[in-house]
Design a protein around this motif. Structure first.
Motif, PDB file in Angstrom:
ATOM      1  N   ALA A 362       0.834  -1.203   0.000  1.00 33.95           N
ATOM      2  CA  ALA A 362       0.000   0.000   0.000  1.00 33.95           C
ATOM      3  C   ALA A 362       0.870   1.255   0.000  1.00 33.95           C
ATOM      4  N   ARG A 363       1.959   1.251   0.774  1.00 33.49           N
ATOM      5  CA  ARG A 363       2.864   2.419   0.807  1.00 33.49           C
ATOM      6  C   ARG A 363       3.550   2.603  -0.543  1.00 33.49           C
ATOM      7  N   THR A 364       3.899   1.507  -1.188  1.00 32.05           N
ATOM      8  CA  THR A 364       4.531   1.605  -2.507  1.00 32.05           C
ATOM      9  C   THR A 364       3.584   2.251  -3.521  1.00 32.05           C
ATOM     10  N   VAL A 365       2.317   1.908  -3.463  1.00 33.62           N
ATOM     11  CA  VAL A 365       1.333   2.488  -4.379  1.00 33.62           C
ATOM     12  C   VAL A 365       1.167   3.985  -4.112  1.00 33.62           C
ATOM     13  N   GLN A 366       1.122   4.362  -2.842  1.00 37.44           N
ATOM     14  CA  GLN A 366       0.982   5.776  -2.513  1.00 37.44           C
ATOM     15  C   GLN A 366       2.191   6.582  -2.981  1.00 37.44           C
ATOM     16  N   LEU A 367       3.378   5.998  -2.848  1.00 38.31           N
ATOM     17  CA  LEU A 367       4.581   6.669  -3.332  1.00 38.31           C
ATOM     18  C   LEU A 367       4.526   6.831  -4.845  1.00 38.31           C
ATOM     19  N   ALA A 368       4.077   5.796  -5.548  1.00 41.39           N
ATOM     20  CA  ALA A 368       3.941   5.878  -7.013  1.00 41.39           C
ATOM     21  C   ALA A 368       2.920   6.945  -7.402  1.00 41.39           C
ATOM     22  N   LYS A 369       1.861   7.074  -6.626  1.00 47.04           N
ATOM     23  CA  LYS A 369       0.846   8.096  -6.899  1.00 47.04           C
ATOM     24  C   LYS A 369       1.450   9.499  -6.833  1.00 47.04           C
ATOM     25  N   LEU A 370       2.244   9.772  -5.791  1.00 46.99           N
ATOM     26  CA  LEU A 370       2.844  11.101  -5.641  1.00 46.99           C
ATOM     27  C   LEU A 370       3.867  11.370  -6.741  1.00 46.99           C
ATOM     28  N   ARG A 371       4.599  10.351  -7.123  1.00 50.45           N
ATOM     29  CA  ARG A 371       5.567  10.539  -8.205  1.00 50.45           C
ATOM     30  C   ARG A 371       4.858  10.821  -9.525  1.00 50.45           C
ATOM     31  N   ARG A 372       3.733  10.130  -9.772  1.00 49.50           N
ATOM     32  CA  ARG A 372       2.973  10.394 -10.997  1.00 49.50           C
ATOM     33  C   ARG A 372       2.381  11.803 -10.952  1.00 49.50           C
ATOM     34  N   HIS A 373       1.878  12.200  -9.806  1.00 44.92           N
ATOM     35  CA  HIS A 373       1.308  13.541  -9.673  1.00 44.92           C
ATOM     36  C   HIS A 373       2.367  14.615  -9.898  1.00 44.92           C
ATOM     37  N   ARG A 374       3.607  14.310  -9.485  1.00 42.38           N
ATOM     38  CA  ARG A 374       4.682  15.297  -9.606  1.00 42.38           C
ATOM     39  C   ARG A 374       4.908  15.699 -11.052  1.00 42.38           C
ATOM     40  N   ARG A 375       4.663  14.766 -11.988  1.00 40.27           N
ATOM     41  CA  ARG A 375       4.900  15.082 -13.392  1.00 40.27           C
ATOM     42  C   ARG A 375       3.893  16.091 -13.935  1.00 40.27           C
ATOM     43  N   THR A 376       2.797  16.312 -13.224  1.00 37.94           N
ATOM     44  CA  THR A 376       1.776  17.264 -13.675  1.00 37.94           C
ATOM     45  C   THR A 376       1.998  18.661 -13.094  1.00 37.94           C
ATOM     46  N   LEU A 377       3.003  18.838 -12.227  1.00 38.26           N
ATOM     47  CA  LEU A 377       3.211  20.100 -11.530  1.00 38.26           C
ATOM     48  C   LEU A 377       4.142  21.023 -12.299  1.00 38.26           C
ATOM     49  N   PRO A 378       4.133  22.327 -11.998  1.00 36.79           N
ATOM     50  CA  PRO A 378       5.091  23.255 -12.616  1.00 36.79           C
ATOM     51  C   PRO A 378       6.513  22.940 -12.158  1.00 36.79           C
ATOM     52  N   PRO A 379       7.519  23.469 -12.839  1.00 36.34           N
ATOM     53  CA  PRO A 379       8.913  23.093 -12.553  1.00 36.34           C
ATOM     54  C   PRO A 379       9.336  23.285 -11.094  1.00 36.34           C
ATOM     55  N   TYR A 380       8.971  24.430 -10.475  1.00 36.73           N
ATOM     56  CA  TYR A 380       9.419  24.659  -9.103  1.00 36.73           C
ATOM     57  C   TYR A 380       8.788  23.649  -8.145  1.00 36.73           C
ATOM     58  N   ALA A 381       7.525  23.295  -8.404  1.00 36.04           N
ATOM     59  CA  ALA A 381       6.872  22.313  -7.546  1.00 36.04           C
ATOM     60  C   ALA A 381       7.451  20.918  -7.772  1.00 36.04           C
ATOM     61  N   ARG A 382       7.827  20.635  -9.031  1.00 37.46           N
ATOM     62  CA  ARG A 382       8.462  19.337  -9.298  1.00 37.46           C
ATOM     63  C   ARG A 382       9.797  19.226  -8.587  1.00 37.46           C
ATOM     64  N   LEU A 383      10.541  20.330  -8.536  1.00 37.03           N
ATOM     65  CA  LEU A 383      11.829  20.313  -7.833  1.00 37.03           C
ATOM     66  C   LEU A 383      11.639  20.031  -6.350  1.00 37.03           C
ATOM     67  N   TRP A 384      10.649  20.693  -5.742  1.00 42.53           N
ATOM     68  CA  TRP A 384      10.387  20.455  -4.324  1.00 42.53           C
ATOM     69  C   TRP A 384       9.918  19.014  -4.096  1.00 42.53           C
ATOM     70  N   GLY A 385       9.109  18.520  -4.990  1.00 44.63           N
ATOM     71  CA  GLY A 385       8.672  17.136  -4.866  1.00 44.63           C
ATOM     72  C   GLY A 385       9.830  16.166  -5.011  1.00 44.63           C
ATOM     73  N   TRP A 386      10.742  16.482  -5.932  1.00 46.61           N
ATOM     74  CA  TRP A 386      11.897  15.604  -6.110  1.00 46.61           C
ATOM     75  C   TRP A 386      12.741  15.572  -4.833  1.00 46.61           C
ATOM     76  N   LEU A 387      12.900  16.728  -4.191  1.00 48.63           N
ATOM     77  CA  LEU A 387      13.673  16.779  -2.942  1.00 48.63           C
ATOM     78  C   LEU A 387      13.002  15.947  -1.854  1.00 48.63           C
ATOM     79  N   GLN A 388      11.670  16.054  -1.751  1.00 51.03           N
ATOM     80  CA  GLN A 388      10.963  15.242  -0.756  1.00 51.03           C
ATOM     81  C   GLN A 388      11.088  13.752  -1.058  1.00 51.03           C
ATOM     82  N   ASP A 389      11.038  13.430  -2.343  1.00 49.42           N
ATOM     83  CA  ASP A 389      11.165  12.022  -2.731  1.00 49.42           C
ATOM     84  C   ASP A 389      12.560  11.499  -2.407  1.00 49.42           C
ATOM     85  N   ALA A 390      13.581  12.278  -2.794  1.00 46.20           N
ATOM     86  CA  ALA A 390      14.954  11.837  -2.552  1.00 46.20           C
ATOM     87  C   ALA A 390      15.273  11.762  -1.068  1.00 46.20           C
ATOM     88  N   ALA A 391      14.668  12.674  -0.307  1.00 41.66           N
ATOM     89  CA  ALA A 391      14.991  12.728   1.124  1.00 41.66           C
ATOM     90  C   ALA A 391      14.305  11.620   1.909  1.00 41.66           C
TER      91      ALA A 391
END
Length: 489
Positions: A362-391
């Motif tokens: 279930a956690r893996t699916v939720q993580l995949a959901k946020l990563r998919r959502h990140r691709r729909t965001l503007p560049p600055y929001a994608r950068l912040w999402g990438w940092l949260q993902d990497a961290a």
């Protein structure tokens, strides 16, 4: 016509009718009624004679009259439109030269097994028992729209339509009919649309081993069909749309080993349906799109390889997903949603894994959901999402933050141990400790008194800035992850 103006063959049928006895004109049990046009007068019956028998024939007291014939050639139109027949009709292995007209008629039972007909007109027919067209070969349309059949409807091994003709209406019309028991069409071959739209079946609809061909069109239109138990289609073959929109199937929709094909459109449509169990076990990959939007299924048994490249599953709800597979095999399906990123399919898959107690999946699916959502965001929001993902993996991988902190802590401790920063006020500064100095830089809410007492220079100053910034990022993402975890619980 006078009932006395009969041929020898017709007199045999007339004499047998009051007793309900059968008359068999066949020369052998395996003869083909397709050749019935060549049968001579010794086995030819006029449809008007049969009509007169059924409506006005003599009935013997104490006997159950009925029309029971094998292997006859029937000429003319058997015209029973709006008629009330009190006797069962069994015309097996017969050859009809013209289409019988039973529109609006009422009859106890109708059996046409093994017969050859150009068509059958029987809309709004009322049958108190069963209706059988088992093993019939019917070149034209079978019109049974609005029929009321108290028993079962049998079309096993029937052949409807011809592959070389194009009909302007369905080859089997059973729409808005009411069948008290089952609809059994095992091994049915239909060249043209089969329509069960709005039909109510008290028992089961069985299409096992059936072949429904209507290339470029609709092979089966069963929109808003309601059945009492199951709809079976094991080893079913379709060429054309399989439309089950709005159906009500309390038990199984079993399409195991089926092959559904409609490459130019939707091969399987079951949107807005309520189904107990949907099975596509061992089925061939669907050729065409699948539309299950807003459908409700208790058990969804579909292996990943059965899904096509185009799917529409927004709003699809299910409680159990089978077979139980790791999320890495289920997630690619969610990428194929025709509407792009939609959060609901991810939430539904998460719920299914939690239902069976697989929290890690279930956690893996939720993580995949946020990563998919990140691709729909503007560049600055994608950068912040990438940092949260990497961290910390958006809070679903909390141990990742501990690893980053440990790496930064070791880096800072080693760097400042090799080069102590000068004290701002040497007489008042505490003894320098590279470990606690690095912790002061990394953790904004902790103060060991080291950061304010020493001021690094050169690239060490840039290193301290880096530690402060990454410390803030890690602290923020960890807080977000903890908050998300608490809200899930």
């Amino acid at each position: 016509m006078e009932i006395t103006d009969l041929t020898p063959a017709e007199r045999r049928v007339r004499d047998a009718f009051p007793h309900g006895e059968g008359v068999d004109f066949r020369e052998s049990d395996d003869e083909d009624p397709e050749q019935g046009a060549s049968w001579g007068p010794q086995r030819t019956l006029r449809a008007e004679v049969l009509r007169a028998l059924l409506l006005d024939g003599t009935v013997r007291e104490g006997r159950i009259a009925g029309l029971k014939v094998w292997g006859a050639r029937i000429t003319g139109v058997l015209h029973l439109m709006y008629g009330t027949v009190d006797h069962p009709v069994r015309l097996r292995a017969c050859h009809f030269e013209e289409t019988p007209n039973l529109y609006g008629a009422r009859i106890p039972a109708l059996v046409l097994t093994d017969s050859v007909l150009p068509g059958l007109t029987a809309g709004t027919l009322r049958v108190d028992g069963t209706l059988r067209i088992t093993c019939c070969r019917i070149a034209g349309r079978v019109r049974l729209a609005g029929a009321r059949i108290s028993g079962a409807f049998f079309a096993n091994q029937a052949r409807l339509g011809r592959p070389d003709q194009v009909l302007d209406e369905p080859v089997l019309q059973l729409g808005h009919a009411d069948v008290g028991a089952d609809v059994r069409a095992v091994g049915l071959v239909a060249h043209g649309e089969v329509r069960l739209k709005g039909t109510t079946v008290g028992g089961q609809v069985n299409l096992d081993d059936a072949v429904l061909r209507n290339p470029g069109g609709t092979a089966l239109d069963a929109e808003t069909l309601s059945v009492g138990t199951d709809l079976r289609g094991m080893r079913l073959r379709t060429d054309g749309r399989f439309n089950l929109r709005g159906v009500r199937i309390p038990h199984q929709l079993n399409l195991a080993y089926a092959r559904l094909s409609h490459p130019e459109g939707v091969a399987l449509r079951a949107s807005s349906s309520v189904i107990g169990e949907l099975w596509l076990r061992e089925a061939a990959p669907v050729e065409g799109a699948v539309n299950l939007r807003r459908a409700q299924v208790d058990l969804l048994h579909v292996p990943p390889e059965a899904w096509p490249e185009r799917v529409q599953i927004d709003g699809l709800s299910y409680r159990v997903l089978a077979p139980h597979l790791p999320p890495e095999q289920r997630l690619p399906l969610l990428e194929r949603e025709a509407g792009g990123y939609l959060p609901y399919p991810y939430e539904q898959l998460t719920t299914a894994y939690r239902t069976v107690g697989d929290d890690a999946a279930a956690r893996t699916v939720q993580l995949a959901k946020l990563r998919r959502h990140r691709r729909t965001l503007p560049p600055y929001a994608r950068l912040w999402g990438w940092l949260q993902d990497a961290a910390v993996g958006y809070g679903f991988r909390p141990m990742r933050a501990a690893g980053w902190l440990l790496l930064l802590l070791c880096t800072g401790t080693l760097a400042f141990a090799l080069h102590h920063p000068p004290a701002l006020k040497p007489s008042e500064a505490p003894a320098f400790n590279p470990l606690f100095y690095t912790l002061d830089l990394l953790l904004p809410i902790i103060d060991f008194g080291q950061e304010g007492a020493y001021a690094p220079r050169g690239w060490y100053q840039w290193l301290s800035y880096l530690l402060i910034v990454t410390g803030w990022v890690l602290a923020t993402t960890i807080a977000a992850g903890v908050s998300r975890s608490l809200s899930r619980q």
